[in-house]
Design a protein around this motif. Structure first.
Motif, mmCIF file in Angstrom:
data_model
loop_
_atom_site.group_PDB
_atom_site.id
_atom_site.type_symbol
_atom_site.label_atom_id
_atom_site.label_comp_id
_atom_site.label_asym_id
_atom_site.label_seq_id
_atom_site.Cartn_x
_atom_site.Cartn_y
_atom_site.Cartn_z
ATOM 1 N N LEU A 130 0.445 -1.210 0.017
ATOM 2 C CA LEU A 130 0.014 0.442 -0.454
ATOM 3 C C LEU A 130 1.216 1.333 -0.067
ATOM 4 O O LEU A 130 1.985 1.387 0.711
ATOM 5 C CB LEU A 130 -0.750 -0.395 1.684
ATOM 6 C CG LEU A 130 -2.174 -0.995 1.014
ATOM 7 C CD1 LEU A 130 -2.721 -1.337 2.769
ATOM 8 C CD2 LEU A 130 -2.752 -1.456 0.196
ATOM 9 N N GLY A 131 0.212 1.635 -1.146
ATOM 10 C CA GLY A 131 1.500 3.364 -1.063
ATOM 11 C C GLY A 131 0.863 4.376 -0.041
ATOM 12 O O GLY A 131 -0.108 4.232 1.317
ATOM 13 N N VAL A 132 1.255 6.058 -0.399
ATOM 14 C CA VAL A 132 0.972 6.850 0.717
ATOM 15 C C VAL A 132 -0.835 7.143 0.572
ATOM 16 O O VAL A 132 -1.145 7.686 1.626
ATOM 17 C CB VAL A 132 1.522 7.796 -0.049
ATOM 18 C CG1 VAL A 132 1.408 8.740 1.269
ATOM 19 C CG2 VAL A 132 3.314 7.642 0.508
ATOM 20 N N ALA A 133 -0.965 6.866 -0.720
ATOM 21 C CA ALA A 133 -2.799 7.030 -0.834
ATOM 22 C C ALA A 133 -3.297 6.378 0.297
ATOM 23 O O ALA A 133 -4.628 6.750 1.295
ATOM 24 C CB ALA A 133 -3.437 6.817 -1.911
ATOM 25 N N TYR A 134 -2.886 5.732 0.894
ATOM 26 C CA TYR A 134 -3.682 4.640 2.353
ATOM 27 C C TYR A 134 -2.988 4.821 3.944
ATOM 28 O O TYR A 134 -3.241 4.592 4.762
ATOM 29 C CB TYR A 134 -3.682 2.869 1.540
ATOM 30 C CG TYR A 134 -3.997 2.909 1.313
ATOM 31 C CD1 TYR A 134 -4.821 1.987 0.797
ATOM 32 C CD2 TYR A 134 -3.561 2.608 -0.266
ATOM 33 C CE1 TYR A 134 -5.991 1.736 -0.681
ATOM 34 C CE2 TYR A 134 -3.621 2.137 -1.795
ATOM 35 C CZ TYR A 134 -5.547 2.237 -1.493
ATOM 36 O OH TYR A 134 -5.553 1.675 -2.741
ATOM 37 N N GLU A 135 -2.526 5.733 3.619
ATOM 38 C CA GLU A 135 -1.892 6.893 5.155
ATOM 39 C C GLU A 135 -3.297 7.258 6.196
ATOM 40 O O GLU A 135 -3.424 7.807 5.515
ATOM 41 C CB GLU A 135 -0.346 8.022 4.966
ATOM 42 C CG GLU A 135 -0.050 7.875 5.896
ATOM 43 C CD GLU A 135 1.226 9.085 5.422
ATOM 44 O OE1 GLU A 135 2.153 9.070 5.407
ATOM 45 O OE2 GLU A 135 0.799 10.497 4.993
ATOM 46 N N GLY A 136 -2.248 6.609 7.222
ATOM 47 C CA GLY A 136 -3.171 6.907 7.915
ATOM 48 C C GLY A 136 -2.108 7.649 9.204
ATOM 49 O O GLY A 136 -1.269 8.899 9.068
ATOM 50 N N PRO A 137 -2.212 7.262 10.608
ATOM 51 C CA PRO A 137 -0.730 8.324 11.246
ATOM 52 C C PRO A 137 0.342 8.148 9.865
ATOM 53 O O PRO A 137 1.005 6.989 8.821
ATOM 54 C CB PRO A 137 -0.469 7.216 12.209
ATOM 55 C CG PRO A 137 -1.578 5.822 12.331
ATOM 56 C CD PRO A 137 -1.857 5.939 10.903
#
Length: 237
Positions: free
Chosen positions: A108-115
């Motif tokens: 998963l790339g940065v588009a799926y980032e939370g923290p």
């Protein structure tokens, strides 16, 4: 795209085009959250996206109309937000049989980032819900999610291959219990996310209430006989 009398699809171009658009949109989303170009470039790109949106919007289906590219009898859901090759939201996840359950790998790339630098916890729930449903389908069961719980034992890093697993733990009557895990692919024994879901097959009257208005791509009344979010599972071990 209309199947022939033999059930085969004579022209694969619409499916290939949807997959191409899905890939391009996923690339665009990832770049859009990582780009550092000047504001003028961002605005110019936004205008190009709006132009593309206008081109695609000239012919659209309704939410109650199944896409022509879908095939519920085989579990093909082209725009599923987890496994759909035509969805900009999906990684997409390719689910396969694995022993008594199912498995998948995904990065998963940065588009799926939370923290910062880690996957958003809600994405873990989305992927687990999908994989648990796929495990049910692979076992010849089906149902809708009645309960889903997750234990987060550690954050999932971005841009690292993740291994997802699920299997049916219990099945009785209309209910089945399915468990699943997420770990790093290179450290599969250290579980980072653990999931447990209860899936219940709706009674016939509920199926009619939920899906009675569904039509096929031509507008013909065609409620699915076994409605489920679970998508196709690769039968190869």
């Amino acid at each position: 795209m209309t199947p022939s009398d033999s059930g085969t699809i004579p022209d694969a171009e619409p499916l290939a085009a949807a997959a191409d658009l899905g890939t391009a949109l996923r690339e665009l989303i990832e770049v859009s959250v990582t780009t550092t170009v000047a504001a003028a470039e961002v605005r110019a790109a936004a205008e190009l996206v709006r132009q593309a949106t206008e081109r695609l919007a000239v012919a659209r289906r309704t939410a109650s109309q199944l896409p022509a590219l879908d095939d519920l009898t085989t579990g093909r859901r082209v725009f599923n937000p987890v496994t759909g090759i035509g969805s900009a939201l999906a990684p997409p996840l390719a689910v396969r049989r694995d022993g008594e359950g199912v498995a998948a790998e995904v990065t998963l790339g940065v588009a799926y980032e939370g923290p910062p630098s880690f996957v958003h916890g809600g994405m873990s729930a989305l992927f687990m819900d999908q994989l648990l449903g796929s495990a049910a389908a692979a076992a010849g069961l089906w149902g809708m999610t009645a309960h889903l719980e997750l234990d987060y034992r550690g954050p999932l890093p971005l841009e690292r291959k993740l291994a997802l697993r699920a299997r049916v733990a219990e099945s009785a009557g209309r209910k089945c219990v399915i468990t699943g895990t997420i770990a790093l692919a290179d450290d599969p024994d250290r579980i980072l996310v653990e999931a447990r879901g209860v899936f219940v097959m709706p009674r016939p009257e509920k199926v009619d209430a939920y899906f009675g208005s569904i039509t096929d791509s031509t507008g013909r009344h065609a409620p699915p006989r076994r409605p489920s979010d679970a998508t196709a599972v690769d039968e190869r071990d």
